[in-house]
Design a protein around this motif. Structure first.
Motif, short mmCIF file in Angstrom:
data_model
loop_
_atom_site.label_atom_id
_atom_site.label_comp_id
_atom_site.label_asym_id
_atom_site.label_seq_id
_atom_site.Cartn_x
_atom_site.Cartn_y
_atom_site.Cartn_z
N HIS A 180 0.84 -1.21 0.00
CA HIS A 180 0.00 0.00 0.00
C HIS A 180 0.87 1.25 0.00
CE1 HIS A 180 -3.77 -2.20 0.80
NE2 HIS A 180 -3.03 -2.99 1.55
N ARG A 181 0.41 2.27 -0.73
CA ARG A 181 1.11 3.56 -0.76
C ARG A 181 0.17 4.71 -0.38
NH1 ARG A 181 6.54 3.37 -1.09
NH2 ARG A 181 6.65 5.27 -2.35
N ARG A 182 -1.11 4.57 -0.67
CA ARG A 182 -2.10 5.60 -0.30
C ARG A 182 -2.80 5.11 0.98
NH1 ARG A 182 -2.70 10.60 -2.04
NH2 ARG A 182 -4.97 10.45 -2.32
N ILE A 183 -2.33 5.59 2.11
CA ILE A 183 -2.80 5.13 3.42
C ILE A 183 -3.43 6.30 4.16
CG2 ILE A 183 -2.15 4.06 5.61
CD1 ILE A 183 0.32 2.90 4.10
N ALA A 184 -4.71 6.17 4.51
CA ALA A 184 -5.42 7.24 5.21
C ALA A 184 -5.37 7.02 6.71
CB ALA A 184 -6.87 7.30 4.74
N GLY A 333 -5.71 -9.67 11.51
CA GLY A 333 -7.06 -10.18 11.33
C GLY A 333 -7.43 -10.29 9.86
N HIS A 334 -8.75 -10.25 9.58
CA HIS A 334 -9.24 -10.43 8.22
C HIS A 334 -9.31 -9.11 7.44
CE1 HIS A 334 -10.26 -14.54 9.11
NE2 HIS A 334 -11.08 -14.19 10.09
N SER A 335 -8.97 -8.00 8.08
CA SER A 335 -9.24 -6.70 7.46
C SER A 335 -8.10 -6.17 6.60
CB SER A 335 -9.56 -5.67 8.55
OG SER A 335 -8.42 -5.44 9.37
N THR A 336 -7.01 -6.91 6.50
CA THR A 336 -5.88 -6.44 5.70
C THR A 336 -5.46 -7.48 4.66
OG1 THR A 336 -4.41 -7.21 7.47
CG2 THR A 336 -4.92 -4.86 7.41
N GLY A 337 -4.93 -6.97 3.57
CA GLY A 337 -4.43 -7.84 2.51
C GLY A 337 -3.54 -7.02 1.58
N PRO A 338 -2.96 -7.67 0.57
CA PRO A 338 -2.09 -6.96 -0.37
C PRO A 338 -2.83 -5.82 -1.05
CG PRO A 338 -1.88 -9.34 -0.63
CD PRO A 338 -3.05 -9.11 0.27
N ALA A 339 -2.08 -4.78 -1.38
CA ALA A 339 -2.68 -3.64 -2.09
C ALA A 339 -3.21 -4.13 -3.44
CB ALA A 339 -1.65 -2.54 -2.28
N PRO A 340 -4.45 -3.77 -3.79
CA PRO A 340 -5.02 -4.24 -5.06
C PRO A 340 -4.40 -3.50 -6.24
CG PRO A 340 -6.52 -2.71 -3.99
CD PRO A 340 -5.38 -2.94 -3.03
N ARG A 341 -4.36 -4.19 -7.38
CA ARG A 341 -3.95 -3.53 -8.62
C ARG A 341 -5.07 -2.60 -9.06
NH1 ARG A 341 -2.65 -8.85 -9.74
NH2 ARG A 341 -4.39 -8.99 -11.21
N LYS A 342 -4.74 -1.57 -9.79
CA LYS A 342 -5.74 -0.55 -10.15
C LYS A 342 -6.90 -1.12 -10.95
CE LYS A 342 -3.17 3.75 -9.84
NZ LYS A 342 -2.77 4.99 -10.50
N ASP A 343 -6.64 -2.12 -11.78
CA ASP A 343 -7.73 -2.68 -12.56
C ASP A 343 -8.65 -3.56 -11.71
OD1 ASP A 343 -5.98 -4.74 -12.12
OD2 ASP A 343 -5.93 -5.45 -14.20
N GLU A 344 -8.23 -3.87 -10.49
CA GLU A 344 -9.09 -4.65 -9.58
C GLU A 344 -9.84 -3.74 -8.61
OE1 GLU A 344 -6.27 -6.99 -7.54
OE2 GLU A 344 -6.32 -8.67 -8.94
N HIS A 345 -9.39 -2.50 -8.54
CA HIS A 345 -9.82 -1.68 -7.41
C HIS A 345 -11.25 -1.19 -7.52
CE1 HIS A 345 -9.22 1.27 -4.14
NE2 HIS A 345 -8.35 0.34 -3.74
#
Length: 347
Positions: A180-184, A333-345
């Motif tokens: 992830h790079r855009r983290i709020a 927990g279940h709330s995190t995973g790899p950053a999605p690719r833009k075409d998946e987002h």
């Protein structure tokens, strides 16, 4: 069993038994131990008022809540902290006094408590970055302990805090490791010291990873579900939306999840969320496997331990202040995973 019956059982006068149980110094150590053992066996407890008169103490601890923050009284975090502190007070024969006061009258309340000897000490809640209560309580000689720290302060004081900076730096680092790079950041009120330290940890991780600090990705206010929902709703509606959120509270994290699901996205797949979890009695972060990846520290344990520190300060007024910083556990927990690719987002 009453005092008269206990005295007859021991073959001692009621005065001697009362003095032994209430801390009078003229009773010998052997007699005191004998009386205390018999009282414990018979489940007899001396009057708190009598003990207070014997020791010159109120046997009470004050918790003063300003009107501007009276919402704390219904906050589950405050409730769990008070429950933990109450366990310590009860075990040591102390009572708890809660007072809600007008902000403009807060210093007079502390001075009155000291003058009237209504309490033996106070717990300071919700410290601000430049909180004036440290100087005030030090000036009037009121024993106190702070739930948190005060950054802009040079006076010694007893406190207990979690390592907020390190916890939120760790959480942000973890998201970077996932790509992830855009983290709020959905933070608490940043006039409060804990929120200031959490933002500083978040920003430290951004700088360490060469990512510019973007104020547009940060929100701070009361840590409510609505704050989380409205902040995430607005941010996810942007063309360059964040792929991950870090929340200062499990309550605001629930609002973030609502906004994610409202957009038809999946938390942990499309958008990752990390929160701080106070391990609340009535708001659990799942079962054996947490729902949210979290920095975790029990606020009930904090209440218990800070109360112990305050009672220690009352018993040993010449000892240096106790400074306790608790490290947070990091749970996945279940709330995190790899950053999605833009075409998946999808946004």
């Amino acid at each position: 069993m009453n005092l008269k019956q206990l005295s007859e059982q021991l073959g001692l006068s009621q005065t001697t038994v009362s003095r032994a149980l209430n801390g009078y110094p003229e009773v010998s150590a052997a007699t005191r131990l004998r009386v205390e053992a018999a009282a414990k066996e018979s489940n007899y407890h001396p009057s708190t008022r009598a003990k207070g008169l014997a020791t010159g103490r109120a046997l009470a601890i004050g918790h003063v809540i300003p009107m501007s923050t009276k919402h704390e009284m219904v906050n589950p975090v405050f409730g769990d902290f008070i429950a933990g502190a109450g366990e310590t007070y009860a075990r040591n024969g102390y009572e708890m006094i809660l007072s809600i006061v007008d902000d403009s009258n807060e210093d007079q309340i502390y001075r009155s408590l000291k003058l009237r000897r209504a309490v033996d000490g106070v717990i300071v809640h919700g410290p601000r970055i430049d909180d004036p209560r440290i100087a005030l309580l030090s000036e009037i000689g009121m024993p106190f302990a702070v739930h948190g720290q005060v950054t802009h302060n040079v006076l010694p004081y007893t406190f207990l805090d979690v390592d907020n900076h390190d916890a939120f730096a760790t959480a942000t680092d973890y998201l970077f490791d996932l790509g992830h790079r855009r983290i709020a950041l959905i933070n608490g009120l940043e006039t409060m010291d804990f929120a200031y330290r959490r933002r500083s940890g978040y920003e430290a991780s951004l700088r360490a990873h060469g990512v510019a600090i973007d104020p547009a990705l940060m929100r701070s206010s009361e840590m409510t579900e609505v704050l989380g929902y409205e902040s995430a709703r607005d941010l996810l509606g942007n063309s360059n939306a964040p792929t991950a959120f870090i929340c200062a509270s499990l309550i605001s994290a629930l609002g973030v999840r609502r906004a994610i699901e409202e957009r038809g996205l999946v938390m942990g797949k499309d958008v990752s969320v990390i929160t701080h979890d106070d391990m609340l009695s009535y708001l659990q972060n799942g079962g054996e496997t947490p729902i949210f990846t979290a920095t975790r520290s029990s606020v009930r344990t904090a209440g218990r331990r800070l109360a112990e520190s305050l009672l220690h300060a009352i018993e040993h007024p010449n000892n240096p202040p106790q400074e306790t910083i608790l490290k947070c556990e990091f749970v996945v927990g279940h709330s995190t995973g790899p950053a999605p690719r833009k075409d998946e987002h999808g946004f």
